[in-house]
Scaffold this motif. Structure first.
Motif, PDB file in Angstrom:
ATOM      1  N   TYR A 186     -68.004  21.492  36.182  1.00 33.78           N
ATOM      2  CA  TYR A 186     -68.977  21.035  37.179  1.00 33.78           C
ATOM      3  C   TYR A 186     -69.231  19.532  37.024  1.00 33.78           C
ATOM      4  O   TYR A 186     -69.254  18.792  38.009  1.00 33.78           O
ATOM      5  N   LYS A 187     -69.427  19.078  35.804  1.00 31.92           N
ATOM      6  CA  LYS A 187     -69.706  17.660  35.575  1.00 31.92           C
ATOM      7  C   LYS A 187     -68.498  16.793  35.953  1.00 31.92           C
ATOM      8  O   LYS A 187     -68.652  15.719  36.533  1.00 31.92           O
ATOM      9  N   PHE A 188     -67.297  17.267  35.627  1.00 33.46           N
ATOM     10  CA  PHE A 188     -66.087  16.513  35.964  1.00 33.46           C
ATOM     11  C   PHE A 188     -65.885  16.419  37.477  1.00 33.46           C
ATOM     12  O   PHE A 188     -65.641  15.340  38.022  1.00 33.46           O
ATOM     13  N   ILE A 189     -66.008  17.544  38.157  1.00 33.59           N
ATOM     14  CA  ILE A 189     -65.773  17.578  39.597  1.00 33.59           C
ATOM     15  C   ILE A 189     -66.826  16.773  40.345  1.00 33.59           C
ATOM     16  O   ILE A 189     -66.520  15.967  41.237  1.00 33.59           O
ATOM     17  N   SER A 190     -68.110  16.955  39.991  1.00 34.57           N
ATOM     18  CA  SER A 190     -69.180  16.291  40.729  1.00 34.57           C
ATOM     19  C   SER A 190     -69.153  14.776  40.538  1.00 34.57           C
ATOM     20  O   SER A 190     -69.462  14.027  41.467  1.00 34.57           O
ATOM     21  N   SER A 191     -68.770  14.316  39.363  1.00 31.84           N
ATOM     22  CA  SER A 191     -68.779  12.876  39.097  1.00 31.84           C
ATOM     23  C   SER A 191     -67.565  12.153  39.663  1.00 31.84           C
ATOM     24  O   SER A 191     -67.615  10.939  39.895  1.00 31.84           O
ATOM     25  N   ASN A 192     -66.471  12.871  39.908  1.00 28.34           N
ATOM     26  CA  ASN A 192     -65.242  12.219  40.366  1.00 28.34           C
ATOM     27  C   ASN A 192     -64.885  12.494  41.825  1.00 28.34           C
ATOM     28  O   ASN A 192     -64.195  11.684  42.448  1.00 28.34           O
ATOM     29  N   PHE A 193     -65.313  13.611  42.383  1.00 31.26           N
ATOM     30  CA  PHE A 193     -64.794  14.025  43.691  1.00 31.26           C
ATOM     31  C   PHE A 193     -65.848  14.123  44.787  1.00 31.26           C
ATOM     32  O   PHE A 193     -65.524  14.533  45.895  1.00 31.26           O
ATOM     33  N   THR A 194     -67.093  13.756  44.509  1.00 36.12           N
ATOM     34  CA  THR A 194     -68.135  13.902  45.521  1.00 36.12           C
ATOM     35  C   THR A 194     -67.889  12.998  46.731  1.00 36.12           C
ATOM     36  O   THR A 194     -67.787  13.481  47.869  1.00 36.12           O
ATOM     37  N   PHE A 195     -67.783  11.705  46.514  1.00 38.11           N
ATOM     38  CA  PHE A 195     -67.592  10.787  47.640  1.00 38.11           C
ATOM     39  C   PHE A 195     -66.184  10.882  48.239  1.00 38.11           C
ATOM     40  O   PHE A 195     -66.043  10.780  49.462  1.00 38.11           O
ATOM     41  N   PRO A 196     -65.131  11.082  47.452  1.00 40.14           N
ATOM     42  CA  PRO A 196     -63.829  11.357  48.068  1.00 40.14           C
ATOM     43  C   PRO A 196     -63.851  12.585  48.986  1.00 40.14           C
ATOM     44  O   PRO A 196     -63.245  12.575  50.056  1.00 40.14           O
ATOM     45  N   LEU A 197     -64.563  13.630  48.564  1.00 43.18           N
ATOM     46  CA  LEU A 197     -64.658  14.821  49.404  1.00 43.18           C
ATOM     47  C   LEU A 197     -65.316  14.477  50.738  1.00 43.18           C
ATOM     48  O   LEU A 197     -64.845  14.884  51.804  1.00 43.18           O
ATOM     49  N   MET A 198     -66.401  13.711  50.687  1.00 43.03           N
ATOM     50  CA  MET A 198     -67.086  13.347  51.923  1.00 43.03           C
ATOM     51  C   MET A 198     -66.219  12.452  52.806  1.00 43.03           C
ATOM     52  O   MET A 198     -66.273  12.542  54.036  1.00 43.03           O
ATOM     53  N   ALA A 199     -65.408  11.597  52.185  1.00 44.19           N
ATOM     54  CA  ALA A 199     -64.490  10.772  52.974  1.00 44.19           C
ATOM     55  C   ALA A 199     -63.494  11.651  53.723  1.00 44.19           C
ATOM     56  O   ALA A 199     -63.201  11.432  54.904  1.00 44.19           O
ATOM     57  N   GLY A 200     -62.972  12.668  53.042  1.00 46.70           N
ATOM     58  CA  GLY A 200     -62.047  13.597  53.691  1.00 46.70           C
ATOM     59  C   GLY A 200     -62.706  14.351  54.830  1.00 46.70           C
ATOM     60  O   GLY A 200     -62.107  14.557  55.895  1.00 46.70           O
ATOM     61  N   LEU A 201     -63.948  14.755  54.627  1.00 48.10           N
ATOM     62  CA  LEU A 201     -64.669  15.462  55.677  1.00 48.10           C
ATOM     63  C   LEU A 201     -64.958  14.527  56.859  1.00 48.10           C
ATOM     64  O   LEU A 201     -64.909  14.954  58.015  1.00 48.10           O
ATOM     65  N   GLY A 202     -65.248  13.270  56.558  1.00 49.09           N
ATOM     66  CA  GLY A 202     -65.471  12.308  57.630  1.00 49.09           C
ATOM     67  C   GLY A 202     -64.225  12.081  58.466  1.00 49.09           C
ATOM     68  O   GLY A 202     -64.303  11.875  59.684  1.00 49.09           O
ATOM     69  N   LEU A 203     -63.054  12.136  57.842  1.00 48.58           N
ATOM     70  CA  LEU A 203     -61.796  11.951  58.561  1.00 48.58           C
ATOM     71  C   LEU A 203     -61.503  13.098  59.513  1.00 48.58           C
ATOM     72  O   LEU A 203     -60.908  12.906  60.576  1.00 48.58           O
ATOM     73  N   LEU A 204     -61.935  14.313  59.150  1.00 52.21           N
ATOM     74  CA  LEU A 204     -61.489  15.497  59.890  1.00 52.21           C
ATOM     75  C   LEU A 204     -62.591  16.264  60.614  1.00 52.21           C
ATOM     76  O   LEU A 204     -62.313  16.973  61.573  1.00 52.21           O
ATOM     77  N   TYR A 205     -63.832  16.158  60.149  1.00 48.62           N
ATOM     78  CA  TYR A 205     -64.863  17.057  60.655  1.00 48.62           C
ATOM     79  C   TYR A 205     -66.010  16.373  61.392  1.00 48.62           C
ATOM     80  O   TYR A 205     -66.943  17.045  61.819  1.00 48.62           O
ATOM     81  N   ILE A 206     -65.990  15.049  61.522  1.00 48.01           N
ATOM     82  CA  ILE A 206     -67.105  14.338  62.163  1.00 48.01           C
ATOM     83  C   ILE A 206     -66.597  13.685  63.449  1.00 48.01           C
ATOM     84  O   ILE A 206     -66.242  12.511  63.463  1.00 48.01           O
ATOM     85  N   PRO A 207     -66.533  14.430  64.565  1.00 43.45           N
ATOM     86  CA  PRO A 207     -66.002  13.870  65.816  1.00 43.45           C
ATOM     87  C   PRO A 207     -67.035  12.995  66.534  1.00 43.45           C
ATOM     88  O   PRO A 207     -67.868  13.488  67.284  1.00 43.45           O
ATOM     89  N   LEU A 208     -66.966  11.688  66.323  1.00 41.64           N
ATOM     90  CA  LEU A 208     -67.936  10.785  66.932  1.00 41.64           C
ATOM     91  C   LEU A 208     -67.879  10.822  68.456  1.00 41.64           C
ATOM     92  O   LEU A 208     -68.885  10.592  69.128  1.00 41.64           O
ATOM     93  N   LYS A 209     -66.711  11.135  69.000  1.00 45.73           N
ATOM     94  CA  LYS A 209     -66.576  11.199  70.459  1.00 45.73           C
ATOM     95  C   LYS A 209     -67.524  12.232  71.048  1.00 45.73           C
ATOM     96  O   LYS A 209     -68.191  11.986  72.055  1.00 45.73           O
ATOM     97  N   ASP A 210     -67.616  13.407  70.403  1.00 45.65           N
ATOM     98  CA  ASP A 210     -68.514  14.458  70.892  1.00 45.65           C
ATOM     99  C   ASP A 210     -69.976  14.069  70.690  1.00 45.65           C
ATOM    100  O   ASP A 210     -70.841  14.401  71.500  1.00 45.65           O
ATOM    101  N   VAL A 211     -70.245  13.379  69.588  1.00 45.50           N
ATOM    102  CA  VAL A 211     -71.622  12.955  69.317  1.00 45.50           C
ATOM    103  C   VAL A 211     -72.091  11.958  70.371  1.00 45.50           C
ATOM    104  O   VAL A 211     -73.173  12.098  70.946  1.00 45.50           O
ATOM    105  N   VAL A 212     -71.274  10.953  70.640  1.00 43.45           N
ATOM    106  CA  VAL A 212     -71.644   9.896  71.578  1.00 43.45           C
ATOM    107  C   VAL A 212     -71.865  10.464  72.974  1.00 43.45           C
ATOM    108  O   VAL A 212     -72.773  10.038  73.708  1.00 43.45           O
ATOM    109  N   ALA A 213     -71.069  11.470  73.362  1.00 40.80           N
ATOM    110  CA  ALA A 213     -71.135  12.006  74.726  1.00 40.80           C
ATOM    111  C   ALA A 213     -72.439  12.736  75.019  1.00 40.80           C
ATOM    112  O   ALA A 213     -72.836  12.851  76.186  1.00 40.80           O
ATOM    113  N   THR A 214     -73.112  13.229  74.006  1.00 43.74           N
ATOM    114  CA  THR A 214     -74.307  14.045  74.241  1.00 43.74           C
ATOM    115  C   THR A 214     -75.609  13.366  73.816  1.00 43.74           C
ATOM    116  O   THR A 214     -76.667  13.979  73.892  1.00 43.74           O
TER     117      THR A 214
END
Length: 442
Positions: free
Chosen positions: A325-353
């Protein structure tokens, strides 16, 4: 008079030594720049391997950089800077088509095909549960259910009322703005919700997803902001904060060892046992979901908590899960969010509504669940700041939101409680609101 030899003269540190003390993620700045340059050039030439290696290369270089920048910007670093930048900047890059298909394909393999998010959450949940004091754990799990239910009901009432007062139709406000905020994320909340809505209304589920996702995303960012404010409030008013502990420790209780890290010295073999333990508990949750129909991630939490309570897992295996848990949380938290931002945050849909009424309704929902958690905690022997932060996870993007919200306040150890609030609350929201919509249509 003795003459100084060259060996006696003070040594001047090499020019690069100063830069070596500056770290981006887990590596010194010069090393990071060299690695990142190689990965960038390879991605530009579209030669990145479309597998987990290429995916890790993309999210680690991007996440570590954005997390480091966000943590150094004055002001922003106190309001979720690393989490916000790690989620938002990659989404902006995709929105403006600044990343080629090779980079996105490599990330897709890791994040969607291999589902690295579930591995991350399994490691965090199992490690934090098995590494936690048993009494605090059980008290926290049961006590979060009450503010979760109250927060959900109050948020739906307040959010719908605010929408009506602003001139929106109550049905649209309740089902398409308020409900998505509390649905528990995209994969476990919005997708099943859209399928349920589609079967009732006849509207294509893909069209419904585009309408529902923006509320989830906007709610998640406001939850991050509220968490950052709560964290600052807790720093200025220590009486309201447990410094990461959800349940208050009574003066008459002998729990002096509850807050101590007893996972022992780092042992890579024990971490291997932690990987197997996390995978096994996640699979067990999926099997129980197949048998009961209840969400697997919630069942995994319940199972891990039960095993911790009866203390059936050997202590060294529990230590391995905590070290992982300590290894994963300290090394992969922000990389994980970067990956999610690349694939799961569609700004086009957000802006439209987007509209100002839309924002106010979403803000009212987030503020309601946070406020309920803060004030109800007083009656449940919980620390208000921690209870409010966990409650904020009800309006987050599932596991993604939990990671972003908790990392903002540096309280990743609250992940089990956050998962209960998100998964259980989201499942109840989806089932209840789908049933209500069906009743209205029939």
């Amino acid at each position: 008079m003795e003459m100084q030899t060259s060996h006696d003269l003070p040594k001047t540190p090499p020019p690069t030594k100063g830069w070596m003390t500056v770290k981006v993620g887990s590596v010194p700045l010069p090393v990071y720049l060299a690695m990142a340059a190689l990965i960038f050039v390879t991605g530009y030439l579209q030669q990145l391997p479309v597998n987990m290696l290429g995916g890790f290369a993309v999210i680690l270089t991007l996440g570590w950089l954005l997390g480091t920048i966000g943590a150094t910007i004055p002001g922003l670093k106190h309001f979720g800077g690393p989490a916000i930048l790690s989620l938002l900047v990659p989404s902006i890059l995709v929105f403006f088509n600044l990343l080629n298909p090779n980079v996105l394909a490599a990330t897709n393999i890791l994040m969607k095909q291999a589902n690295f998010l579930y591995f991350y959450i399994a490691c965090l949940v199992c490690g934090s549960i098995l590494g936690m004091n048993r009494k605090i754990l059980i008290q926290g799990l049961f006590r979060m259910i009450i503010p979760m239910f109250l927060g959900m009901v109050c948020a739906m009432a307040v959010g719908t009322l605010v929408g009506v007062l602003l001139g929106l139709k109550w049905q649209h406000t309740l089902f398409y703005i308020v409900t998505p905020v509390l649905a528990g994320g995209i994969g476990e909340g919005i997708l099943p919700l859209s399928l349920g809505y589609s079967s009732i209304t006849g509207v294509a589920s893909e069209q419904l997803v585009a309408q529902l996702i923006p509320a989830t995303i906007i709610g998640n960012f406001f939850a991050i902001l509220c968490t950052a404010l709560l964290n600052r409030f807790g720093e200025k008013h220590p009486d309201y904060s447990g410094q990461g502990q959800l349940v208050k420790i009574g003066k008459t209780e002998d729990m002096s060892d509850a807050l101590q890290d007893q996972s022992g010295a780092l042992d890579v073999k024990l971490m291997g046992a932690g990987v197997l333990t996390a995978c096994t508990l996640f699979i067990a949750g999926g099997l129980l979901q197949h048998l009961t129909g209840f969400p697997g991630p919630v069942l995994m939490i319940i199972l891990a908590a039960f095993l911790k309570y009866v203390n059936i897992i050997p202590q060294e295996t529990q230590n391995g899960a905590k070290q992982l848990y300590k290894f994963i949380s300290s090394n992969f938290t922000f990389p994980l969010m970067a990956g999610l931002g690349l694939l799961y945050i569609p700004l086009k849909d957000v802006v439209a509504t987007l509209s100002w009424q839309y924002f106010i309704v979403v803000i009212s929902v987030v503020l309601t669940v946070v406020s309920v958690g803060f004030f109800v905690s007083r009656f449940l022997n919980m620390n208000p700041v921690e209870a409010a932060i966990v409650s904020a996870c009800q309006s987050g993007m599932g596991g993604t939101g939990d990671v972003a919200i908790l990392s903002t306040a540096d309280r990743m150890n609250l992940m089990p409680f956050a998962q209960v609030a998100t998964r259980l609350g989201g499942a109840i929201t989806v089932i209840t609101m789908t049933a209500i919509l069906r009743f209205i249509f029939h």
